[in-house]
Scaffold this motif. Structure first.
Motif, PDB file in Angstrom:
ATOM      1  N   ILE A 113       0.838  -1.203   0.000  1.00  0.00           N
ATOM      2  CA  ILE A 113       0.000   0.000   0.000  1.00  0.00           C
ATOM      3  C   ILE A 113       0.872   1.252   0.000  1.00  0.00           C
ATOM      4  N   LYS A 114       1.963   1.207   0.725  1.00  0.00           N
ATOM      5  CA  LYS A 114       2.864   2.356   0.773  1.00  0.00           C
ATOM      6  C   LYS A 114       3.459   2.633  -0.601  1.00  0.00           C
ATOM      7  N   ARG A 115       3.866   1.575  -1.333  1.00  0.00           N
ATOM      8  CA  ARG A 115       4.445   1.767  -2.663  1.00  0.00           C
ATOM      9  C   ARG A 115       3.414   2.306  -3.643  1.00  0.00           C
ATOM     10  N   ILE A 116       2.148   1.868  -3.500  1.00  0.00           N
ATOM     11  CA  ILE A 116       1.084   2.411  -4.348  1.00  0.00           C
ATOM     12  C   ILE A 116       0.918   3.906  -4.086  1.00  0.00           C
ATOM     13  N   GLY A 117       0.955   4.292  -2.815  1.00  0.00           N
ATOM     14  CA  GLY A 117       0.823   5.703  -2.471  1.00  0.00           C
ATOM     15  C   GLY A 117       1.953   6.536  -3.033  1.00  0.00           C
ATOM     16  N   GLU A 118       3.181   6.022  -2.952  1.00  0.00           N
ATOM     17  CA  GLU A 118       4.323   6.757  -3.491  1.00  0.00           C
ATOM     18  C   GLU A 118       4.256   6.839  -5.008  1.00  0.00           C
ATOM     19  N   LYS A 119       3.804   5.768  -5.641  1.00  0.00           N
ATOM     20  CA  LYS A 119       3.761   5.716  -7.103  1.00  0.00           C
ATOM     21  C   LYS A 119       2.729   6.691  -7.674  1.00  0.00           C
ATOM     22  N   PHE A 120       1.589   6.794  -7.010  1.00  0.00           N
ATOM     23  CA  PHE A 120       0.500   7.616  -7.549  1.00  0.00           C
ATOM     24  C   PHE A 120       0.278   8.895  -6.741  1.00  0.00           C
ATOM     25  N   ASN A 121       1.240   9.229  -5.892  1.00  0.00           N
ATOM     26  CA  ASN A 121       1.214  10.498  -5.151  1.00  0.00           C
ATOM     27  C   ASN A 121      -0.054  10.631  -4.308  1.00  0.00           C
ATOM     28  N   ILE A 122      -0.342   9.579  -3.561  1.00  0.00           N
ATOM     29  CA  ILE A 122      -1.510   9.555  -2.672  1.00  0.00           C
ATOM     30  C   ILE A 122      -1.064   9.967  -1.279  1.00  0.00           C
ATOM     31  N   HIS A 123      -1.798  10.853  -0.661  1.00  0.00           N
ATOM     32  CA  HIS A 123      -1.415  11.405   0.641  1.00  0.00           C
ATOM     33  C   HIS A 123      -1.335  10.300   1.699  1.00  0.00           C
ATOM     34  N   PRO A 124      -0.347  10.358   2.601  1.00  0.00           N
ATOM     35  CA  PRO A 124      -0.213   9.340   3.659  1.00  0.00           C
ATOM     36  C   PRO A 124      -1.447   9.205   4.544  1.00  0.00           C
ATOM     37  N   LEU A 125      -2.177  10.313   4.762  1.00  0.00           N
ATOM     38  CA  LEU A 125      -3.387  10.223   5.579  1.00  0.00           C
ATOM     39  C   LEU A 125      -4.464   9.373   4.890  1.00  0.00           C
ATOM     40  N   VAL A 126      -4.506   9.427   3.558  1.00  0.00           N
ATOM     41  CA  VAL A 126      -5.445   8.586   2.812  1.00  0.00           C
ATOM     42  C   VAL A 126      -5.036   7.129   2.928  1.00  0.00           C
ATOM     43  N   LEU A 127      -3.736   6.855   2.817  1.00  0.00           N
ATOM     44  CA  LEU A 127      -3.246   5.487   2.981  1.00  0.00           C
ATOM     45  C   LEU A 127      -3.553   4.969   4.385  1.00  0.00           C
ATOM     46  N   GLU A 128      -3.441   5.852   5.356  1.00  0.00           N
ATOM     47  CA  GLU A 128      -3.763   5.472   6.733  1.00  0.00           C
ATOM     48  C   GLU A 128      -5.234   5.076   6.855  1.00  0.00           C
ATOM     49  N   ASP A 129      -6.117   5.818   6.197  1.00  0.00           N
ATOM     50  CA  ASP A 129      -7.543   5.489   6.234  1.00  0.00           C
ATOM     51  C   ASP A 129      -7.835   4.180   5.509  1.00  0.00           C
ATOM     52  N   ILE A 130      -7.096   3.898   4.435  1.00  0.00           N
ATOM     53  CA  ILE A 130      -7.302   2.640   3.715  1.00  0.00           C
ATOM     54  C   ILE A 130      -6.961   1.454   4.602  1.00  0.00           C
ATOM     55  N   LEU A 131      -5.901   1.574   5.381  1.00  0.00           N
ATOM     56  CA  LEU A 131      -5.421   0.462   6.204  1.00  0.00           C
ATOM     57  C   LEU A 131      -6.150   0.355   7.543  1.00  0.00           C
ATOM     58  N   ASN A 132      -6.872   1.375   7.929  1.00  0.00           N
ATOM     59  CA  ASN A 132      -7.628   1.335   9.185  1.00  0.00           C
ATOM     60  C   ASN A 132      -9.057   0.896   8.888  1.00  0.00           C
ATOM     61  N   THR A 133      -9.366  -0.359   9.150  1.00  0.00           N
ATOM     62  CA  THR A 133     -10.679  -0.901   8.804  1.00  0.00           C
ATOM     63  C   THR A 133     -11.789  -0.374   9.699  1.00  0.00           C
ATOM     64  N   GLU A 134     -11.432   0.398  10.721  1.00  0.00           N
ATOM     65  CA  GLU A 134     -12.438   1.004  11.582  1.00  0.00           C
ATOM     66  C   GLU A 134     -12.711   2.457  11.206  1.00  0.00           C
ATOM     67  N   THR A 135     -12.163   2.876  10.070  1.00  0.00           N
ATOM     68  CA  THR A 135     -12.401   4.239   9.613  1.00  0.00           C
ATOM     69  C   THR A 135     -13.875   4.453   9.296  1.00  0.00           C
ATOM     70  N   ARG A 136     -14.408   5.579   9.739  1.00  0.00           N
ATOM     71  CA  ARG A 136     -15.774   5.943   9.402  1.00  0.00           C
ATOM     72  C   ARG A 136     -15.855   6.240   7.905  1.00  0.00           C
ATOM     73  N   PRO A 137     -16.932   5.845   7.232  1.00  0.00           N
ATOM     74  CA  PRO A 137     -17.077   6.195   5.805  1.00  0.00           C
ATOM     75  C   PRO A 137     -16.843   7.683   5.582  1.00  0.00           C
ATOM     76  N   LYS A 138     -15.998   7.986   4.599  1.00  0.00           N
ATOM     77  CA  LYS A 138     -15.596   9.379   4.402  1.00  0.00           C
ATOM     78  C   LYS A 138     -15.234   9.612   2.947  1.00  0.00           C
ATOM     79  N   ILE A 139     -15.043  10.860   2.604  1.00  0.00           N
ATOM     80  CA  ILE A 139     -14.658  11.264   1.250  1.00  0.00           C
ATOM     81  C   ILE A 139     -13.603  12.361   1.339  1.00  0.00           C
ATOM     82  N   GLU A 140     -12.603  12.266   0.449  1.00  0.00           N
ATOM     83  CA  GLU A 140     -11.578  13.296   0.322  1.00  0.00           C
ATOM     84  C   GLU A 140     -11.460  13.650  -1.159  1.00  0.00           C
TER      85      GLU A 140
END
Length: 376
Positions: free
Chosen positions: A98-125
């Motif tokens: 997931i980290k390499r995908i974020g670096e490759k496509f310039n995805i913000h670390p906070l978004v990657l954090e939400d992807i990996l946290n399965t308890e994240t409330r449904p959200k949109i950025e």
């Protein structure tokens, strides 16, 4: 009078064991993130599959290519093509991937954090380069009679879509079939339509869950009316638990889809907005269905309590009739049990049999009278 000590005082209160079911069993606690900086790439959840599976689908109106890849670098040949590229990732426990995908496509670390946290409330950025949406997908597990929750995340870019799931992607099979068989609009539309279609599949799962819950409600309704017992209280609370879980997962989606339809972004074509409004209508419909089913479930509890009271009244009626019949009999035997010497009936040889005749007559008369009054 205490009717049943096992029935909660407040029928709207959910038992503690059912409240605990609202919180998934997390193997890796969120406490592991305490003290770490924001955007730390740590998986919070339960590993549900052994190996991460990455499927890449690239298509346009004329051609389609579907393949499995093993690394992020294999996506490189597809990044600058005009075709729509869909990368589907099943399994979130590989944080390095997931980290390499974020670096490759310039995805913000906070978004990657939400992807990996399965308890994240449904959200949109929404950013200039991509749109990120995290959702809860519900499926009904018939074998265990429970609703399973899975986090699903989507990222929409200029010509690509990423989807991240905790386990199997079988739910997206209809989309894959539409792409390979060139059925419907998906092959003729840009990536934002695929983005919509994937979310639409997730929302449709809510309808399937509510359909199964409705069947359970109908079955329990008949069961409560025919034979009310204590076990039905647990079944009713289990239904309420499923509805609460569904409502909690669905409610934020209204805000997400509403924002998608209103906010202007270059990533979503105006032609796709009506489809997004349709998604919003679906969420409104599901919300209304949930509220309706909650009302029915509350009515089931009231019906159950009424049936328990009715049964108690029937038992008390029978006991009251029996006690009433024995009152005059007790009076008679009490008089002749005093054994006074000047009682003339004591010297009559047929007194014993006459007394039995009187008592039997009293019983028959009172039973006939109560029956005529329809007291039992």
């Amino acid at each position: 009078m205490k009717i049943n000590s096992d029935i909660p005082k407040n029928i709207l209160d959910v038992p503690v064991n059912l409240i605990k079911q609202l919180t998934p069993n997390i193997k890796k606690k969120t406490s592991s993130k305490v003290g770490l900086p924001p955007g730390s790439i740590i998986y919070v959840g339960e590993q549900k599959i052994e190996k991460v599976k990455i499927t890449l689908t690239e298509y346009d109106e004329k051609n389609v290519e579907i393949c499995e890849i093993n690394s992020v670098e294999e996506i490189d040949p597809y990044t600058d093509t005009p075709q729509v590229t869909w990368v589907n990732v099943c399994g979130l426990h590989d944080t390095e991937l997931i980290k390499r995908i974020g670096e490759k496509f310039n995805i913000h670390p906070l978004v990657l954090e939400d992807i990996l946290n399965t308890e994240t409330r449904p959200k949109i950025e929404i950013t200039d380069d991509y749109i990120f949406i995290a959702m809860k997908m519900l499926t009904y597990n018939k074998s265990e009679d429970q609703v399973d929750t899975e986090q699903v995340s989507f990222i929409l870019g200029n010509s690509f879509v990423f989807s991240f799931l905790e386990k199997s992607d079988s739910v997206f099979k209809p989309i894959k079939d539409r792409i390979t068989e060139q059925f419907g609009r998906v092959r003729k539309q840009p990536s934002d339509y695929l983005f919509y279609a994937l979310m639409d599949v997730v929302v449709d799962q809510y309808f399937l869950v509510l359909e199964q819950i409705e069947q359970n409600i109908e079955s329990l309704d008949d069961e409560v009316i025919k034979d009310g017992d204590k076990s039905q209280v647990e079944k009713i609370y289990s239904l309420k638990n499923k509805l609460l879980l569904t409502r909690r997962s669905l409610w934020p989606l209204r805000e997400i889809f509403n924002r998608l339809t209103r906010e202007e972004t270059k990533l979503i074509n105006k032609k796709i907005v009506p489809y997004l409004r349709d998604l919003l209508d679906h969420t409104m419909h599901i919300t209304e269905t949930i509220e309706f089913q909650r009302e029915i479930t509350n009515g089931l509890m009231e019906t159950h309590l009424s049936m328990m009271s009715y049964k108690m009244n029937e038992v008390m009626k029978v006991l009251t009739v029996i006690a009433t019949i024995f009152i005059p009999l007790t009076f008679i035997v009490g008089i002749y049990g005093m054994n006074f010497p000047n009682m003339p009936e004591m010297k009559w040889p047929w007194a014993y049999f006459a007394l039995w005749g009187v008592m039997i007559s009293v019983v028959v008369f009172m039973a006939f009278y109560f029956r005529r009054k329809k007291w039992f």
